[in-house]
Design an enzyme around this catalytic site. Sequence first.
Site, PDB file in Angstrom:
ATOM      1  N   SER A 204       0.820  -1.213   0.000  1.00 25.01           N
ATOM      2  CA  SER A 204       0.000   0.000   0.000  1.00 25.01           C
ATOM      3  C   SER A 204       0.853   1.263   0.000  1.00 25.01           C
ATOM      4  O   SER A 204       1.997   1.266   0.468  1.00 25.01           O
ATOM      5  CB  SER A 204      -0.913   0.011   1.227  1.00 25.01           C
TER       6      SER A 204
HETATM    7  N1  SAH Z   1      -0.666  -5.138   3.954  1.00 23.20           N
HETATM    8  C1  SAH Z   1       0.062  -5.397   2.738  1.00 23.20           C
HETATM    9  C2  SAH Z   1      -0.743  -5.015   1.507  1.00 23.20           C
HETATM   10  C3  SAH Z   1      -1.055  -6.259   0.789  1.00 23.20           C
HETATM   11  S1  SAH Z   1      -2.149  -6.186  -0.576  1.00 23.20           S
HETATM   12  C4  SAH Z   1       1.436  -4.761   2.748  1.00 23.20           C
HETATM   13  O1  SAH Z   1       1.762  -4.050   3.707  1.00 23.20           O
HETATM   14  O2  SAH Z   1       2.209  -5.012   1.824  1.00 23.20           O
HETATM   15  C5  SAH Z   1      -3.411  -7.271   0.029  1.00 23.20           C
HETATM   16  C6  SAH Z   1      -3.018  -8.698   0.281  1.00 23.20           C
HETATM   17  O3  SAH Z   1      -4.204  -9.383   0.698  1.00 23.20           O
HETATM   18  C7  SAH Z   1      -2.498  -9.472  -0.924  1.00 23.20           C
HETATM   19  O4  SAH Z   1      -1.228  -9.979  -0.636  1.00 23.20           O
HETATM   20  C8  SAH Z   1      -3.518 -10.600  -1.111  1.00 23.20           C
HETATM   21  O5  SAH Z   1      -2.952 -11.815  -1.538  1.00 23.20           O
HETATM   22  C9  SAH Z   1      -4.092 -10.720   0.290  1.00 23.20           C
HETATM   23  N2  SAH Z   1      -5.405 -11.363   0.397  1.00 23.20           N
HETATM   24  C10 SAH Z   1      -6.458 -11.298  -0.438  1.00 23.20           C
HETATM   25  N3  SAH Z   1      -7.481 -12.025   0.020  1.00 23.20           N
HETATM   26  C11 SAH Z   1      -7.071 -12.571   1.209  1.00 23.20           C
HETATM   27  C12 SAH Z   1      -7.680 -13.429   2.188  1.00 23.20           C
HETATM   28  N4  SAH Z   1      -8.914 -13.891   2.065  1.00 23.20           N
HETATM   29  N5  SAH Z   1      -6.946 -13.772   3.266  1.00 23.20           N
HETATM   30  C13 SAH Z   1      -5.683 -13.329   3.434  1.00 23.20           C
HETATM   31  N6  SAH Z   1      -5.058 -12.527   2.538  1.00 23.20           N
HETATM   32  C14 SAH Z   1      -5.741 -12.146   1.447  1.00 23.20           C
END
Ligand code: SAH
Length: 222
Positions: free
Chosen positions: A64
């Site tokens: 993000s």
């Molecule tokens: N917080 C992260 C941003 C990640 S983007 C950072 O600091 O980099 C969102 C993430 O959510 C992705 O990696 C995606 O694979 C994950 N995601 C999507 N659906 C999900 C679910 N049901 N459970 C866990 N993770 C999930």
Amino acid sequence: MANYDSARARERMVQQQLRARGILDRRVLEVMAAIPRELFVSEAMAAQAYQDSPLPIGEGQTISQPYIVALMTEALHLDGDETVLEIGTGSGYQAAVLSRLAARVYTVERLPTLTRRARDILERLGCHNVIVRQGDGTLGWREFAPYDGILVTAFGPDVPPVLVDQLAIGGRLVMPVGSQGIQELVVLEKTKDAVERSTLGGVRFVPLVGRFGWERPRNNRN
Ligand code: SAH
């Protein structure tokens, strides 16, 4: 990237992207001025790590934008003794920020490759109060509930009720809710007899894929 440059880039980011836009929580600003964000992206992306935008981290996912990390973290009102759940570990950056602001962080990532990578980097940085698990985060993580803070970093059609169940009284949950084009950052605060809902404005996230999220990725390889 040399350490000196990295520290300067971080300081600039904190001033120009966070303080200038109204992030006030001193602890959030301090932690984001200290965590080396370039370690959470590929070497090819390192020079852009402090840029004012999300960045690709592989598997069609993103780390993000710094401002959004700060905004969501600030909304949890952490003092340092909380237990926090994050859904969507991704690069692990948000979890690293949380690890310095709360007592314990549990974070769930759907994709195995990202789970492993995040676990490695968090270990290397000494974030020993973070536990990373691979699985469907839309179900929460019952074992360590209730949580004083829950942060969901992927957008869903609405907040899964099971996550509200796992929130402590007095706890706060922050999650982007909406559709592919338009989402807003929802904040829930759980009191003894109600759940209060407010919003922090429009955002754009990758989809939350799972039982209480979207059935399958949209415009997205995974
Ligand atoms: N917080 C992260 C941003 C990640 S983007 C950072 O600091 O980099 C969102 C993430 O959510 C992705 O990696 C995606 O694979 C994950 N995601 C999507 N659906 C999900 C679910 N049901 N459970 C866990 N993770 C999930």
